[in-house]
Design a protein around this motif. Structure first.
Motif, PDB file in Angstrom:
ATOM      1  N   ARG A 466       1.103  -4.881  -4.951  1.00 31.90           N
ATOM      2  CA  ARG A 466       1.196  -3.540  -4.349  1.00 31.90           C
ATOM      3  C   ARG A 466       0.560  -3.539  -2.956  1.00 31.90           C
ATOM      4  O   ARG A 466       1.151  -3.057  -1.986  1.00 31.90           O
ATOM      5  CB  ARG A 466       0.462  -2.547  -5.241  1.00 31.90           C
ATOM      6  CG  ARG A 466       1.218  -1.289  -5.533  1.00 31.90           C
ATOM      7  CD  ARG A 466       0.401  -0.355  -6.409  1.00 31.90           C
ATOM      8  NE  ARG A 466      -1.008  -0.671  -6.427  1.00 31.90           N
ATOM      9  CZ  ARG A 466      -1.660  -1.125  -7.501  1.00 31.90           C
ATOM     10  NH1 ARG A 466      -1.021  -1.308  -8.638  1.00 31.90           N
ATOM     11  NH2 ARG A 466      -2.949  -1.385  -7.433  1.00 31.90           N
ATOM     12  N   ALA A 467      -0.644  -4.082  -2.884  1.00 31.99           N
ATOM     13  CA  ALA A 467      -1.332  -4.113  -1.588  1.00 31.99           C
ATOM     14  C   ALA A 467      -0.571  -5.004  -0.597  1.00 31.99           C
ATOM     15  O   ALA A 467      -0.465  -4.692   0.583  1.00 31.99           O
ATOM     16  CB  ALA A 467      -2.753  -4.617  -1.756  1.00 31.99           C
ATOM     17  N   TYR A 469       2.604  -5.525  -0.500  1.00 29.32           N
ATOM     18  CA  TYR A 469       3.780  -4.790  -0.060  1.00 29.32           C
ATOM     19  C   TYR A 469       3.410  -3.771   1.014  1.00 29.32           C
ATOM     20  O   TYR A 469       3.994  -3.758   2.109  1.00 29.32           O
ATOM     21  CB  TYR A 469       4.422  -4.103  -1.269  1.00 29.32           C
ATOM     22  CG  TYR A 469       5.555  -3.193  -0.943  1.00 29.32           C
ATOM     23  CD1 TYR A 469       6.832  -3.704  -0.711  1.00 29.32           C
ATOM     24  CD2 TYR A 469       5.362  -1.813  -0.854  1.00 29.32           C
ATOM     25  CE1 TYR A 469       7.868  -2.864  -0.397  1.00 29.32           C
ATOM     26  CE2 TYR A 469       6.396  -0.968  -0.541  1.00 29.32           C
ATOM     27  CZ  TYR A 469       7.660  -1.495  -0.317  1.00 29.32           C
ATOM     28  OH  TYR A 469       8.678  -0.660   0.003  1.00 29.32           O
ATOM     29  N   ASP A 470       2.416  -2.930   0.720  1.00 30.25           N
ATOM     30  CA  ASP A 470       2.037  -1.891   1.683  1.00 30.25           C
ATOM     31  C   ASP A 470       1.568  -2.481   3.009  1.00 30.25           C
ATOM     32  O   ASP A 470       1.925  -2.000   4.078  1.00 30.25           O
ATOM     33  CB  ASP A 470       0.913  -1.023   1.100  1.00 30.25           C
ATOM     34  CG  ASP A 470       1.472   0.013   0.133  1.00 30.25           C
ATOM     35  OD1 ASP A 470       2.626   0.423   0.312  1.00 30.25           O
ATOM     36  OD2 ASP A 470       0.749   0.399  -0.802  1.00 30.25           O
ATOM     37  N   ALA A 471       0.770  -3.531   2.913  1.00 30.51           N
ATOM     38  CA  ALA A 471       0.233  -4.118   4.139  1.00 30.51           C
ATOM     39  C   ALA A 471       1.357  -4.674   5.012  1.00 30.51           C
ATOM     40  O   ALA A 471       1.357  -4.519   6.230  1.00 30.51           O
ATOM     41  CB  ALA A 471      -0.754  -5.223   3.796  1.00 30.51           C
ATOM     42  N   VAL A 473       4.574  -3.738   4.999  1.00 34.40           N
ATOM     43  CA  VAL A 473       5.423  -2.686   5.556  1.00 34.40           C
ATOM     44  C   VAL A 473       4.780  -2.077   6.797  1.00 34.40           C
ATOM     45  O   VAL A 473       5.444  -1.866   7.809  1.00 34.40           O
ATOM     46  CB  VAL A 473       5.734  -1.595   4.511  1.00 34.40           C
ATOM     47  CG1 VAL A 473       6.422  -0.411   5.162  1.00 34.40           C
ATOM     48  CG2 VAL A 473       6.619  -2.167   3.417  1.00 34.40           C
TER      49      VAL A 473
ATOM     50  N   TYR B 161       3.133   6.654   7.042  1.00 33.57           N
ATOM     51  CA  TYR B 161       3.515   5.807   5.912  1.00 33.57           C
ATOM     52  C   TYR B 161       2.430   5.845   4.830  1.00 33.57           C
ATOM     53  O   TYR B 161       2.714   5.978   3.650  1.00 33.57           O
ATOM     54  CB  TYR B 161       3.748   4.373   6.395  1.00 33.57           C
ATOM     55  CG  TYR B 161       4.030   3.420   5.255  1.00 33.57           C
ATOM     56  CD1 TYR B 161       5.303   3.367   4.686  1.00 33.57           C
ATOM     57  CD2 TYR B 161       3.035   2.601   4.735  1.00 33.57           C
ATOM     58  CE1 TYR B 161       5.570   2.513   3.627  1.00 33.57           C
ATOM     59  CE2 TYR B 161       3.296   1.751   3.679  1.00 33.57           C
ATOM     60  CZ  TYR B 161       4.561   1.709   3.132  1.00 33.57           C
ATOM     61  OH  TYR B 161       4.823   0.879   2.088  1.00 33.57           O
ATOM     62  N   ARG B 165       2.602   7.008   0.948  1.00 39.46           N
ATOM     63  CA  ARG B 165       2.306   6.084  -0.148  1.00 39.46           C
ATOM     64  C   ARG B 165       1.035   6.460  -0.914  1.00 39.46           C
ATOM     65  O   ARG B 165       0.897   6.132  -2.080  1.00 39.46           O
ATOM     66  CB  ARG B 165       2.141   4.658   0.393  1.00 39.46           C
ATOM     67  CG  ARG B 165       3.403   4.017   0.859  1.00 39.46           C
ATOM     68  CD  ARG B 165       4.228   3.531  -0.294  1.00 39.46           C
ATOM     69  NE  ARG B 165       3.567   2.442  -1.017  1.00 39.46           N
ATOM     70  CZ  ARG B 165       4.049   1.931  -2.146  1.00 39.46           C
ATOM     71  NH1 ARG B 165       5.145   2.421  -2.679  1.00 39.46           N
ATOM     72  NH2 ARG B 165       3.404   0.937  -2.735  1.00 39.46           N
ATOM     73  N   LEU B 212      -5.057  -2.343   9.721  1.00 42.51           N
ATOM     74  CA  LEU B 212      -4.476  -1.558   8.656  1.00 42.51           C
ATOM     75  C   LEU B 212      -4.349  -2.373   7.379  1.00 42.51           C
ATOM     76  O   LEU B 212      -4.472  -1.847   6.280  1.00 42.51           O
ATOM     77  CB  LEU B 212      -3.106  -1.079   9.107  1.00 42.51           C
ATOM     78  CG  LEU B 212      -2.758   0.277   8.564  1.00 42.51           C
ATOM     79  CD1 LEU B 212      -3.797   1.275   8.990  1.00 42.51           C
ATOM     80  CD2 LEU B 212      -1.416   0.682   9.070  1.00 42.51           C
ATOM     81  N   ASN B 213      -4.121  -3.666   7.532  1.00 39.85           N
ATOM     82  CA  ASN B 213      -4.103  -4.558   6.381  1.00 39.85           C
ATOM     83  C   ASN B 213      -5.344  -4.372   5.538  1.00 39.85           C
ATOM     84  O   ASN B 213      -5.286  -4.125   4.342  1.00 39.85           O
ATOM     85  CB  ASN B 213      -4.110  -6.006   6.878  1.00 39.85           C
ATOM     86  CG  ASN B 213      -2.838  -6.703   6.552  1.00 39.85           C
ATOM     87  OD1 ASN B 213      -1.907  -6.072   6.079  1.00 39.85           O
ATOM     88  ND2 ASN B 213      -2.775  -7.986   6.797  1.00 39.85           N
ATOM     89  N   ILE B 216      -5.635  -0.913   3.961  1.00 36.03           N
ATOM     90  CA  ILE B 216      -4.735  -0.721   2.828  1.00 36.03           C
ATOM     91  C   ILE B 216      -5.250  -1.425   1.576  1.00 36.03           C
ATOM     92  O   ILE B 216      -5.194  -0.880   0.479  1.00 36.03           O
ATOM     93  CB  ILE B 216      -3.316  -1.212   3.187  1.00 36.03           C
ATOM     94  CG1 ILE B 216      -2.648  -0.173   4.068  1.00 36.03           C
ATOM     95  CG2 ILE B 216      -2.491  -1.434   1.928  1.00 36.03           C
ATOM     96  CD1 ILE B 216      -1.309  -0.581   4.575  1.00 36.03           C
ATOM     97  N   VAL B 217      -5.787  -2.608   1.763  1.00 31.00           N
ATOM     98  CA  VAL B 217      -6.301  -3.322   0.591  1.00 31.00           C
ATOM     99  C   VAL B 217      -7.436  -2.530  -0.057  1.00 31.00           C
ATOM    100  O   VAL B 217      -7.487  -2.353  -1.277  1.00 31.00           O
ATOM    101  CB  VAL B 217      -6.764  -4.739   0.990  1.00 31.00           C
ATOM    102  CG1 VAL B 217      -7.502  -5.412  -0.153  1.00 31.00           C
ATOM    103  CG2 VAL B 217      -5.565  -5.572   1.398  1.00 31.00           C
ATOM    104  N   ASP B 220      -5.979   0.639  -1.643  1.00 31.57           N
ATOM    105  CA  ASP B 220      -5.226   0.338  -2.855  1.00 31.57           C
ATOM    106  C   ASP B 220      -6.205   0.237  -4.031  1.00 31.57           C
ATOM    107  O   ASP B 220      -5.950   0.736  -5.126  1.00 31.57           O
ATOM    108  CB  ASP B 220      -4.463  -0.971  -2.666  1.00 31.57           C
ATOM    109  CG  ASP B 220      -3.630  -1.320  -3.881  1.00 31.57           C
ATOM    110  OD1 ASP B 220      -2.722  -0.542  -4.207  1.00 31.57           O
ATOM    111  OD2 ASP B 220      -3.908  -2.364  -4.512  1.00 31.57           O
TER     112      ASP B 220
END
Lengths: 530, 325
Positions: A466-467, A469-471, A473, B161, B165, B212-213, B216-217, B220
């Motif tokens: 999941r992470a 995929y989001d990263a 995109v 985005y 999400r 952002l990577n 997001i991690v 998540d």
């Protein structure tokens, strides 16, 4: 997790192998090795900053097109009124403020004049080119419509694009790129550092050639004033006779459109570089008539509104050939010949951006870039292996495949590798293992919580995806924006980033998963060193 | 073989305890950065300022004659040219800003460029022209507008985005973290007066992507934990999430750094600015994910209810059956 049907394995390996094979021709060519000719050769293009070469952005001025168009209209209006039966008498034609206007001498002729104008104004196309207004029953005002002007600019740019193409071909350069950009711009890219000055010289001139009969020499004062009654004042090009000029007849000249060829050659008597020209039959006839009728008089050879020479006509010239002399060097004569062969540019172009890179620097950059990529890859591989052991080895094999696939896909899509693209490559290498780091850390966590090996690995892949995929995109979004906004070299950076996202996810997730699954099935370990 | 563990198991660093002081520091840094940008200004290269840049190697000497070159260009009537070493000691880059009236006229600007190159080539027999960039005022203005547009669009698009999400709070948090990173990058360029060019915009967009990577991690994991530990107080839950992902954050930042260092030290000189900006962004981006993006969620009142709709009763029963809860 452990089930990996054969077709799926074949599919994944198939993609990886094809991707890597596609990179071979590029690797051969980057290493300066010969690629067997029988094989197909999809290679990566090297950007000008790596291959060396010139990038030039040319721009046309809309106002310039509008002015030329107005002048042409003025000429057609005069002609139409003169040729009408009986002749329609009009006062002075004004072309101020981008409009054309004139007064009708005889008010009763409004309808006839309007009919004549309609015929010349709006051609046959669907677009209305000019708006016609009649003020006070006798003053005619013609205003260009926006659509008409857009059309004219577009046509001029298409013509300019062709002319630029012919001129660059005339230089004999390899694989130039000539593209229209936006409404009024043309990008020219020529690999290999030819001579950017010559290139600019060649493209920066309109090269409108005219031959006109000289009435007399003009004084500096007349040249400055720009007009004399009954004639046209044309200044000498800088150098010879400067700052004086000549007075030439307004009408009845011959123009460069009637040439069939132009070559640089040498004057047999003085051995000076000259340009030999050949007229087409129509131009040849007119040239013969002019030289016969006015033997002994001077005619002016006018290039872009400046006299380059004004030789005396010694004898009638019947064979349609002549030569243009001036103070030329071999190079400038050759330039002029190319320009004359290509015809005049329909609009003036000026250089608004120029970037040149020497070939030596490009080669150095490639070498340094390759070393950096290699070192970076090795360091990342080392860290992955000491941190994750067997899982790190899978990740590094995936990384190597990723590098080759990235090159292969760029080659297959004929993309261009630029200097910032090399940086994109390095960045991709650093980030490509991120998916494996996420997965491996997750497996560690799952093991710590007491899950059995297979379940931990399975959860690791599942929860991390999941992470991942989001990263990816979000990175894709940034990459696409970079590509759309980017100019030249920066686009190259974006291309590598975006393609790298796809290849790195492919190699880091399904490929490593396949290997891990194969190993687990074969050895059924009860514990893993992670 | 004993494997390397960069981050010990079960770290329990109380990141959130320091959220106020760090937040204040960050706000000050952002404000300071913009103050730098507005007072000192960015040192625009020819991409954004227009003018010309000539790069050359002096093939027969060990060191380029920097002072003489500056004087030569000034003698031609162009004020304060920037002459810098570029790569090796015998390589230089010479940047010349043209007077406004020259820059505005395309043909005059071309003539000026030719004049400078010809003068230098004439003065030094071992002058090897490696390349030159020549950008008119009009084009450089467009580059500036496009760059601002690209940066703002990228930040908004990725925030949108994340909002879709995750939840709006996460979108705002990420946007703020990005704003923080971009501000600090700009501030750094203004402070050290490093050349700001199109390449740097590419670097900043890359920073946006990779910062952002991290965010997001962490997000998540926060989302996952919000569903898992419904009764846990938020600051504690955020700490747990950041700690759980810490090993990954450190490891990824390190691999990226290892890839960038060779480029920084043995890569082509013309990529130094780009690489330096990305390296800087790597640190700033990692910091902002941990210290900005996560703590902001506390203030915006994220609760475990934020994600209730995503988990249906059936999902939950299934999870209970699998023994995950």
């Amino acid at each position: 997790m452990l089930e990996f049907p054969t077709w799926r394995k074949a599919f994944l390996w198939g993609i990886a192998v094809v991707g890597m094979l596609l990179s071979l021709p590029s690797i051969f060519s980057l290493a300066n090795l010969d690629w067997p000719e029988q094989l197909p050769e999809p290679t990566i293009n090297l950007g000008l900053d790596l291959a060396g070469g010139s990038h030039i952005l040319l721009e046309a001025d809309r106002a310039d097109v509008a002015a030329t168009r107005l002048e042409d209209l003025e000429e057609s209006v005069r002609n139409a009124m003169r040729r009408a039966e009986p002749r329609i008498r009009i006062g002075d034609v004004s072309t101020a403020d981008g409009q054309l206007s004139f007064l009708l001498d005889d008010v009763t002729e409004v309808d006839r004049a309007r009919a004549e104008l309609e015929a010349i104004m709006n051609g046959t196309g669907p677009v209305r080119e000019w708006d016609l207004q009649v003020v006070d029953g006798q003053r005619f005002v013609l205003t260009p419509t926006q659509a008409g002007l857009d059309n004219a600019v577009d046509a001029a740019m298409e013509g300019a694009l062709r002319t630029v193409g012919i001129r660059i071909d005339g230089l004999g350069t390899r694989e130039p790129t000539i593209l229209r950009q936006g409404d009024t711009r043309i990008v020219v890219q020529v690999p290999g550092l030819q001579d950017p000055e010559q290139l600019k010289e060649l493209l920066g001139k309109t090269a409108k050639l005219e031959f006109k009969l000289v009435e007399r020499q003009a004084s500096a004062e007349e040249v400055q004033r720009g007009f004399v009654a009954g004639g046209e004042v044309v200044p000498y090009a800088e150098g010879e006779g400067f700052p004086n000029g000549v007075v030439v007849q307004r009408i009845g000249g011959i123009d460069g459109e009637t040439l069939t060829s132009a070559q640089q050659s040498f004057d047999p008597r003085t051995n000076e570089p000259v340009v030999s020209i050949t007229f087409n039959p129509d131009g040849g006839r007119r040239f013969a008539r002019m030289t016969t009728q006015y033997t002994g008089r001077q005619f002016a050879i006018i290039l872009d509104g400046e006299v380059i020479s004004a030789p005396r006509m010694q004898e009638p010239i019947q064979n349609g050939q002549s030569q243009i002399s001036g103070s030329f060097t071999v190079e400038s004569a050759n330039n002029l010949a190319i320009q004359l062969r290509s015809g005049a540019l329909p609009v003036d172009l000026s250089v608004v951006e120029e970037r040149t890179v020497g070939p030596d620097l490009g080669a150095d950059s490639i070498k340094q870039g390759m070393i950096a990529i290699l070192l970076g890859t090795l360091l990342v591989m080392g860290l992955m292996i000491v941190t994750y052991g067997r899982f790190g080895i899978y990740a590094t094999v995936a990384l190597v495949i990723n590098v080759f696939m990235l090159l292969g896909i760029m080659a297959a899509l004929n993309m261009t590798l630029t200097l910032p693209g090399l940086a994109g490559f390095v960045l991709t290498i650093g980030a490509a293992v991120d998916a494996n780091v996420l997965i491996n850390e997750r497996i560690r966590e799952e093991r710590k919580r007491g899950r059995r090996v297979v379940a931990a690995v399975e959860n690791g892949y599942k929860e991390a995806s999941r992470a991942i995929y989001d990263a990816n995109v979000t990175n894709f979004i940034a990459g696409v924006l970079l590509f759309n906004f980017g100019s030249g070299p920066i686009k190259g950076f974006a291309v590598v980033l975006v393609v790298g996202l796809f290849t790195s996810v492919f190699t880091a997730v399904p490929l490593t998963r396949m290997w891990v699954a194969g190993w687990l099935r074969k050895t059924r370990p009860t514990d893993i060193n992670l | 073989m004993k494997l390397l563990k960069l981050v010990p198991d079960d770290t329990n660093i109380k990141f959130l305890k320091w959220r106020f002081p760090f937040f204040v520091v960050s706000i000050l840094l952002i404000a300071g950065s913009w103050a730098m940008v507005f007072t000192k200004g960015l040192n625009y290269g020819v991409d954004f300022a227009g003018g010309l840049e000539v790069r050359a190697t002096f093939t027969e000497r060990a060191e380029a004659p920097v002072a003489e070159l500056r004087e030569d260009v000034e003698n031609l009537g162009y004020q304060s040219p920037v002459v810098q070493r570029f790569g090796e000691d015998n390589q230089v880059s010479i940047r010349v800003r043209l007077p406004d009236e020259v820059a505005a006229d395309n043909d005059a600007a071309q003539a000026a460029a030719n004049e400078v190159v010809a003068e230098l080539q004439g003065n030094y027999p071992d002058f090897r022209l490696d390349g030159n960039d020549n950008v008119s005022g009009k084009v450089s203005g467009e580059f500036r507008e496009d760059a601002i547009f690209a940066l703002v669009a990228a930040m908004l698009a990725v925030a949108l985005y994340i909002w879709i999400r995750f939840e709006w709070q996460f979108g705002v948090g990420a946007l703020f973290a990005l704003f923080h990173d971009v501000s600090l990058a700009l501030g750094m360029f203004a402070l050290f007066q490093m050349e700001f060019s199109l390449q740097i915009i590419a670097a900043i967009l890359a920073i946006i992507g990779y910062s952002l990577n991290d965010t997001i991690v962490v997000y998540d994991r926060i989302r996952e934990n919000l569903k898992k530990y419904r009764k846990m107080p938020l600051p504690e839950l955020l700490d747990l999430s950041v700690n759980e992902t810490l090993a990954r954050t450190v490891m990824t930042s390190l691999t990226l750094l290892l890839a960038l260092l060779p480029l920084l030290f043995v890569g082509p000189a013309s990529l130094f600015g780009l690489t330096a900006a990305i390296t800087l962004g790597l640190f700033v981006g990692t910091y902002s994910s941990v210290y900005m993006a996560a703590p902001l969620l506390v203030w915006m009142g994220v609760t475990s209810d934020s994600f209730v709709p995503e988990e249906t009763v059936a999902d939950r029963q299934e999870k209970v059956a699998r023994g995950e809860v």
